[in-house]
Design a protein around this motif. Structure first.
Motif, short mmCIF file in Angstrom:
data_model
loop_
_atom_site.label_atom_id
_atom_site.label_comp_id
_atom_site.label_asym_id
_atom_site.label_seq_id
_atom_site.Cartn_x
_atom_site.Cartn_y
_atom_site.Cartn_z
N LEU A 17 57.30 56.34 34.92
CA LEU A 17 55.86 56.05 34.91
C LEU A 17 55.64 55.29 33.60
CD1 LEU A 17 53.18 55.89 36.90
CD2 LEU A 17 52.88 58.25 35.11
N GLY A 20 56.26 51.92 33.00
CA GLY A 20 55.70 51.15 34.16
C GLY A 20 56.26 51.34 35.45
N VAL A 22 55.96 51.91 38.44
CA VAL A 22 55.20 52.80 39.01
C VAL A 22 55.68 53.33 40.18
CG1 VAL A 22 53.57 54.10 40.69
CG2 VAL A 22 53.24 51.99 38.16
N GLU A 23 56.41 53.14 42.06
CA GLU A 23 56.73 53.39 43.16
C GLU A 23 58.22 54.25 42.29
OE1 GLU A 23 58.58 50.98 46.37
OE2 GLU A 23 56.67 50.18 45.54
N LEU A 54 49.50 59.28 36.27
CA LEU A 54 49.63 57.99 37.22
C LEU A 54 48.49 57.53 37.56
CD1 LEU A 54 51.20 56.55 39.39
CD2 LEU A 54 50.34 58.65 41.13
N ILE A 57 47.27 54.94 34.28
CA ILE A 57 48.37 53.66 34.49
C ILE A 57 47.71 52.97 35.97
CG2 ILE A 57 49.98 52.98 34.10
CD1 ILE A 57 50.95 55.29 32.84
N ALA A 58 48.21 53.64 36.25
CA ALA A 58 48.12 52.40 37.71
C ALA A 58 47.22 53.22 39.30
CB ALA A 58 49.78 53.11 38.60
N ASN A 60 45.48 52.28 41.50
CA ASN A 60 44.99 51.54 42.23
C ASN A 60 46.29 50.81 43.13
OD1 ASN A 60 42.27 52.04 42.37
ND2 ASN A 60 42.20 50.27 40.57
N THR A 61 47.22 51.36 42.75
CA THR A 61 48.80 50.58 43.25
C THR A 61 49.08 52.00 44.32
OG1 THR A 61 49.95 52.30 41.73
CG2 THR A 61 50.08 50.42 40.78
N ALA A 64 49.82 55.46 44.67
CA ALA A 64 48.97 56.53 44.28
C ALA A 64 48.90 57.66 45.25
CB ALA A 64 48.02 55.50 43.50
#
Length: 79
Positions: A17, A20, A22-23, A54, A57-58, A60-61, A64
């Protein structure tokens, strides 16, 4: 042994994470068995911190909401 594996997995997820990824990070964190994620305070704290990061950092991915659902499902798992 199971707790140690869960801790190591949570650490890998956090590292992914922070880099970067994320997935893959969410997939790794979700690979912690629900019983381990709910029973061991250290693992609970590490995964809670993962979720906080999460969100920072991300938020709106695509992964999430998947993480949010995993957390909800884990909390419903009987001990």
């Amino acid at each position: 042994m199971h707790r140690s594996k869960a801790i190591a997995t949570a650490r890998v997820a956090r590292a992914q994470l922070e880099q970067g990824d994320v997935e893959p990070a969410v997939a790794t964190a979700m690979s912690v068995p629900a019983d381990q994620a709910a029973l061991h305070p250290r693992v609970v704290g590490m995964l809670r911190t993962f979720g906080t990061r999460l969100d920072a950092i991300a938020p709106n991915t695509a992964p999430a909401p998947t993480w949010t659902q995993y957390v909800r499902d884990t909390r419903r798992t009987p001990a």
